[in-house]
Scaffold this active site. Structure first.
Site, PDB file in Angstrom:
ATOM      1  N   ASP A   1       0.988  -1.114  -0.152  1.00 50.39           N
ATOM      2  CA  ASP A   1       0.233   0.076   0.068  1.00 50.39           C
ATOM      3  C   ASP A   1       0.854   1.200  -0.029  1.00 50.39           C
ATOM      4  O   ASP A   1       1.977   1.275   0.092  1.00 50.39           O
ATOM      5  CB  ASP A   1      -1.152  -0.082   1.159  1.00 50.39           C
ATOM      6  CG  ASP A   1      -0.294   0.051   2.329  1.00 50.39           C
ATOM      7  OD1 ASP A   1       0.806   0.286   2.437  1.00 50.39           O
ATOM      8  OD2 ASP A   1      -0.880  -0.296   3.500  1.00 50.39           O
TER       9      ASP A   1
ATOM     10  N   ASP B   1      -7.825  -7.380   0.980  1.00 48.69           N
ATOM     11  CA  ASP B   1      -7.043  -7.358   2.123  1.00 48.69           C
ATOM     12  C   ASP B   1      -7.509  -6.867   3.410  1.00 48.69           C
ATOM     13  O   ASP B   1      -8.616  -6.237   3.333  1.00 48.69           O
ATOM     14  CB  ASP B   1      -5.702  -6.511   1.833  1.00 48.69           C
ATOM     15  CG  ASP B   1      -6.004  -5.270   2.596  1.00 48.69           C
ATOM     16  OD1 ASP B   1      -5.554  -4.892   3.430  1.00 48.69           O
ATOM     17  OD2 ASP B   1      -6.321  -4.543   1.568  1.00 48.69           O
TER      18      ASP B   1
ATOM     19  N   CYS C   1     -12.430 -28.120   8.806  1.00 46.74           N
ATOM     20  CA  CYS C   1     -11.256 -27.308   8.622  1.00 46.74           C
ATOM     21  C   CYS C   1     -10.138 -28.037   8.618  1.00 46.74           C
ATOM     22  O   CYS C   1      -9.896 -29.022   9.358  1.00 46.74           O
ATOM     23  CB  CYS C   1     -11.129 -26.189   9.600  1.00 46.74           C
ATOM     24  SG  CYS C   1      -9.768 -25.151   9.136  1.00 46.74           S
TER      25      CYS C   1
ATOM     26  N   CYS D   1      -6.699 -27.200   8.848  1.00 50.24           N
ATOM     27  CA  CYS D   1      -5.763 -26.382   9.678  1.00 50.24           C
ATOM     28  C   CYS D   1      -5.068 -27.178  10.700  1.00 50.24           C
ATOM     29  O   CYS D   1      -5.888 -28.153  10.992  1.00 50.24           O
ATOM     30  CB  CYS D   1      -5.857 -24.920   9.796  1.00 50.24           C
ATOM     31  SG  CYS D   1      -7.033 -24.935  11.416  1.00 50.24           S
TER      32      CYS D   1
ATOM     33  N   CYS E   1      -7.255 -27.485  13.864  1.00 50.69           N
ATOM     34  CA  CYS E   1      -8.514 -27.922  13.763  1.00 50.69           C
ATOM     35  C   CYS E   1      -8.092 -29.632  14.001  1.00 50.69           C
ATOM     36  O   CYS E   1      -8.962 -30.340  14.318  1.00 50.69           O
ATOM     37  CB  CYS E   1      -9.471 -27.612  12.768  1.00 50.69           C
ATOM     38  SG  CYS E   1     -10.113 -26.067  13.068  1.00 50.69           S
TER      39      CYS E   1
ATOM     40  N   HIS F   1      -5.225 -20.822  11.837  1.00 56.25           N
ATOM     41  CA  HIS F   1      -6.891 -21.336  11.340  1.00 56.25           C
ATOM     42  C   HIS F   1      -7.629 -20.149  10.727  1.00 56.25           C
ATOM     43  O   HIS F   1      -8.424 -20.451   9.635  1.00 56.25           O
ATOM     44  CB  HIS F   1      -7.587 -21.543  12.502  1.00 56.25           C
ATOM     45  CG  HIS F   1      -9.055 -21.681  12.471  1.00 56.25           C
ATOM     46  ND1 HIS F   1      -9.733 -22.975  11.735  1.00 56.25           N
ATOM     47  CD2 HIS F   1     -10.123 -20.736  12.740  1.00 56.25           C
ATOM     48  CE1 HIS F   1     -10.937 -22.512  11.696  1.00 56.25           C
ATOM     49  NE2 HIS F   1     -11.117 -21.151  12.251  1.00 56.25           N
TER      50      HIS F   1
END
Length: 378
Positions: A93, A267, A305, A307, A310, A336
């Site tokens: 940015d 974002d 999930c 990840c 999890c 996560h």
């Protein structure tokens, strides 16, 4: 051989677009969510962990990096991608938003902004030319034009003055940009919540022929309904053959609604920041791991999930880590949340490609409304 920076539209489903952004540092499948790596790190995650969630591009921050460790130092060390070991595209940015929100004693003129660092009070001058130079030193794949983020609420007169300043700065930013194969620069559409000002801004930027276009000045307090209304008229005005980026958005429902209106890139600090405050995004809404109801719950945070949090740990353990202020808890929840956001983007891309976006959105809203699984009975 490095190919030209370009946007490839693969399919549409109503205003929603499935596409690819081709860059010098790899392809970005859109709609895409960019994790925020403010100070050359996505907080609490290693770059390879961020990549493993499916993220293809991340965001770096001009304001923070110009202050520490300085753009010149990053350039000396091989650019931001090399410095932080990120093997993909980076969007930076322009620093304008942070100057307005973080800096002390700032003074804005036609030339640019003079401000004091929030870190040590040192004085700095940021102009469109300097912002583009910093982003060049960082070796950003996608450079953002320098703009003023119009505050909300703003009168039509205030919004018009702010937007026109941003358009003059955009022209200077475009002239300062060093074109290279596979690199791009995005102009930022301003105009607050006023349709005529948004149109004027789009037309001004389109005349400068940027590689992509961002919608700025939203998610600053106007609320979801007004944000969606603004996108409803702004997106159709924007060039169809260039990527569209909604800056600083947002919550999962904001992203889903914006994708349906034709936005390609997003974002937001929410997934990482929320992970550090015990908030988890799941297919059934947000879950607060601080709550005592999780203390003896052996179930995963989100059964669907993949990840590490999890697959390998219980709610009880995550709750324990959070209550003990253990760093691992923040790392697992951040990982996560990033995984959840990337899974959501994958789902949106698949739904657009298959022409079933409305069904996907209906299911998403239904699942979110269900709320978390019921607590276990004693």
């Amino acid at each position: 051989m490095t190919h030209a920076f370009r946007y490839e539209r693969l399919a549409t489903n109503g205003p929603a677009r499935l596409g690819r952004v081709h860059t010098a540092h790899g392809i970005v499948d859109t709609p895409a969510f960019m994790p925020v790596g403010t100070a050359a790190t996505v907080k609490a995650q290693r770059p390879e962990e961020v990549r493993a969630t499916g993220a293809q591009i991340i965001l770096g921050n001009t304001y923070h990096l110009m202050l520490r460790p300085t753009a010149e130092r990053v350039a000396k060390l091989g650019g931001l991608r090399n410095f932080m070991n990120w093997r993909g595209p980076i969007l930076t940015d322009s620093g304008g938003f942070q100057v307005m929100s973080l800096a002390k004693l700032r003074k804005m003129t036609e030339e640019g902004v003079t401000f004091q660092s929030h870190i040590d009070g040192t004085k700095h001058h940021l102009t469109p030319e300097r912002s583009i130079e910093i982003q060049h030193l960082l070796d950003a794949t996608i450079t953002m034009a320098f703009d003023e983020c119009t505050p909300y609420p703003a009168s039509h007169e205030q919004a018009a003055e702010s937007m026109r300043l941003s358009m003059r700065w955009a022209e200077r930013s475009r002239k300062a940009f060093v074109a290279r194969p596979g690199y791009g620069q995005f102009g930022i559409v301003q105009g607050s919540v006023y349709e005529d000002l948004r149109r004027e801004s789009v037309e001004a930027l389109a005349g400068m022929d940027f590689e992509g276009y961002a919608v700025g000045g939203l998610a600053v307090g106007e609320g979801q309904e007004l944000m969606f209304q603004t996108l409803d008229y702004t997106c159709p005005m924007m060039p169809e053959d260039k990527p569209r980026y909604l800056m600083g958005v947002g919550k999962p429902a904001d992203i889903v609604g914006a994708v349906a209106r034709g936005i390609d890139m997003f974002d937001c600090v929410l997934p990482t920041r929320s992970g550090r405050t015990a908030q988890a995004f799941t297919r059934r809404g947000t879950v607060n791991l601080r709550n005592a109801r999780h203390a003896e719950d052996p179930r995963p945070l989100d059964a669907d999930c993949a990840c590490a949090a999890c697959r390998q740990y219980s709610r009880a353990y995550l709750h324990h880590l959070i209550r003990c202020d253990e760093i691992l808890g923040l790392m697992l929840l951040t990982g996560h949340n990033l995984q959840y956001y990337q899974d959501l983007m994958r789902g949106l891309r698949g739904a657009i490609g298959d022409g079933r976006l409305s069904d996907f959105i209906a299911r998403f809203e239904e699942d979110q409304a269900r709320g978390d699984v019921s607590p276990l009975e004693d």
